[in-house]
Scaffold this motif. Structure first.
Motif, PDB file in Angstrom:
ATOM      1  N   GLU A  11       0.830  -1.207   0.000  1.00  0.00           N
ATOM      2  CA  GLU A  11       0.000   0.000   0.000  1.00  0.00           C
ATOM      3  C   GLU A  11       0.863   1.254   0.000  1.00  0.00           C
ATOM      4  OE1 GLU A  11      -3.406   2.234   2.747  1.00  0.00           O
ATOM      5  OE2 GLU A  11      -2.792   0.172   3.192  1.00  0.00           O
ATOM      6  N   HIS A  12       1.935   1.243   0.797  1.00  0.00           N
ATOM      7  CA  HIS A  12       2.831   2.406   0.827  1.00  0.00           C
ATOM      8  C   HIS A  12       3.466   2.630  -0.541  1.00  0.00           C
ATOM      9  CE1 HIS A  12       5.913   5.245   2.044  1.00  0.00           C
ATOM     10  NE2 HIS A  12       6.790   4.467   1.450  1.00  0.00           N
ATOM     11  N   LEU A  13       3.971   1.567  -1.160  1.00  0.00           N
ATOM     12  CA  LEU A  13       4.609   1.708  -2.460  1.00  0.00           C
ATOM     13  C   LEU A  13       3.621   2.225  -3.501  1.00  0.00           C
ATOM     14  CD1 LEU A  13       6.781  -1.547  -2.538  1.00  0.00           C
ATOM     15  CD2 LEU A  13       7.493   0.772  -1.926  1.00  0.00           C
ATOM     16  N   GLU A 168      13.958  -4.396   2.591  1.00  0.00           N
ATOM     17  CA  GLU A 168      12.762  -3.625   2.258  1.00  0.00           C
ATOM     18  C   GLU A 168      12.998  -2.131   2.393  1.00  0.00           C
ATOM     19  OE1 GLU A 168       9.863  -4.126   6.034  1.00  0.00           O
ATOM     20  OE2 GLU A 168      10.834  -5.973   5.340  1.00  0.00           O
ATOM     21  N   ILE A 169      13.819  -1.729   3.367  1.00  0.00           N
ATOM     22  CA  ILE A 169      14.154  -0.304   3.503  1.00  0.00           C
ATOM     23  C   ILE A 169      14.867   0.184   2.248  1.00  0.00           C
ATOM     24  CG2 ILE A 169      15.529   1.379   4.782  1.00  0.00           C
ATOM     25  CD1 ILE A 169      15.066  -0.336   7.287  1.00  0.00           C
ATOM     26  N   THR A 170      15.788  -0.630   1.729  1.00  0.00           N
ATOM     27  CA  THR A 170      16.526  -0.261   0.526  1.00  0.00           C
ATOM     28  C   THR A 170      15.588  -0.144  -0.678  1.00  0.00           C
ATOM     29  OG1 THR A 170      18.523  -1.344   1.354  1.00  0.00           O
ATOM     30  CG2 THR A 170      18.416  -0.914  -1.012  1.00  0.00           C
ATOM     31  N   VAL A 171      14.665  -1.091  -0.806  1.00  0.00           N
ATOM     32  CA  VAL A 171      13.703  -1.040  -1.913  1.00  0.00           C
ATOM     33  C   VAL A 171      12.838   0.216  -1.823  1.00  0.00           C
ATOM     34  CG1 VAL A 171      11.648  -2.132  -2.892  1.00  0.00           C
ATOM     35  CG2 VAL A 171      13.646  -3.516  -2.326  1.00  0.00           C
ATOM     36  N   ILE A 172      12.342   0.511  -0.629  1.00  0.00           N
ATOM     37  CA  ILE A 172      11.499   1.699  -0.445  1.00  0.00           C
ATOM     38  C   ILE A 172      12.275   2.960  -0.819  1.00  0.00           C
ATOM     39  CG2 ILE A 172      10.313   3.129   1.273  1.00  0.00           C
ATOM     40  CD1 ILE A 172       9.744   0.484   2.805  1.00  0.00           C
TER      41      ILE A 172
END
Length: 257
Positions: A11-13, A168-172
């Protein structure tokens, strides 16, 4: 079998992808990084990097929620250029723990300027975190972000957070970087007016001044005035440079808002 991303992350992405401005993207990113324990962020991006510098400070897009006093001392003064993690980001891609700073300090390799930066950081509680240096398609482009942990978190605790959530932090952060760099942004100088933008777009399409005057319903002299003011706003010498720079900043050939 690979586990599916958490619904909240998806949802955030989606919200980042759908955001309509840099301000909206940045607001979403601040809130999301705070969930991981990073309460203060400093993002920088330039498309005008040179061999020895990040280019003119006026052409660097800087986003941050650090206090103004810290930004004045670290960014606006130019001190950031000597910071250990900024130097790391300039030469590398990927993510790096701020424990690197302690390792460099322990090796005795810090310069006097770098020691002053560490003292500045310590005064402002900038003590633990992670940095991400983004991969860009042009050698002239460079983007990076410093994720400063909330007060009270130690570096070993940040490293533990990264061990669990670093992917996931890196992807975001990478998606956020791609979205920010796809949005129109002006430098610290004034933004282009609609007429200046339109004139540059027609130049980019190969039209002559007389062609542009006919298309826009103006006199050639007025077209030349719009192009001159566009060059001044972008701080370049030629109209060709203005078209290139405006393209880099996504200020021309924009989709309707």
């Amino acid at each position: 079998m690979m586990s599916a991303p958490a619904p909240a992350l998806v949802e955030h992405l989606e919200r980042v992808i759908e955001a309509g401005s840099i301000e909206d993207i940045w607001s979403l990113h601040l809130a999301k990084m705070a969930e991981y324990g990073f309460s203060r962020l400093l993002y920088g991006f330039t498309r005008f990097r040179t061999t020895n510098s990040f280019g003119s400070a006026d052409d660097v897009l800087v986003l941050s929620n650090h206090p103004e006093e810290y930004l004045a001392a670290f960014v606006q003064s130019g001190a950031y250029a000597q910071a250990p993690m900024v130097k790391w980001a300039a030469a590398n891609e990927g993510a790096c723990s701020w424990r690197l700073i302690g390792e460099v300090a322990a090796s005795g390799q810090l310069t006097p300027a770098q020691r002053r930066i560490l003292e500045l950081n310590d005064r402002h509680g900038v003590r633990a975190g992670y940095s991400i240096s983004f991969r860009d398609v042009s050698v002239r482009a460079k983007g990076a972000i410093g994720l400063c942990a909330r007060p009270g978190l130690r570096q070993h605790e940040v490293d533990a957070i990264w061990e669990e959530h670093g992917r996931e932090i890196t992807v975001i952060n990478n998606l956020t970087h791609l979205r920010i760099t796809a949005m129109p942004f002006a430098s610290s100088r004034r933004a282009l007016t609609p007429r200046q933008r339109e004139a540059l777009e027609w130049v980019g399409d190969g039209k002559t001044t007389q062609d542009i005057a006919t298309i826009m319903g103006l006199t050639p002299a007025t077209v030349e005035k719009h192009l001159r003011l566009a060059r001044e706003a972008l701080d370049v010498d030629t109209t060709a440079q203005a078209v290139l720079k405006a393209s880099f900043q996504n200020q021309i050939f924009m989709l309707p808002g």
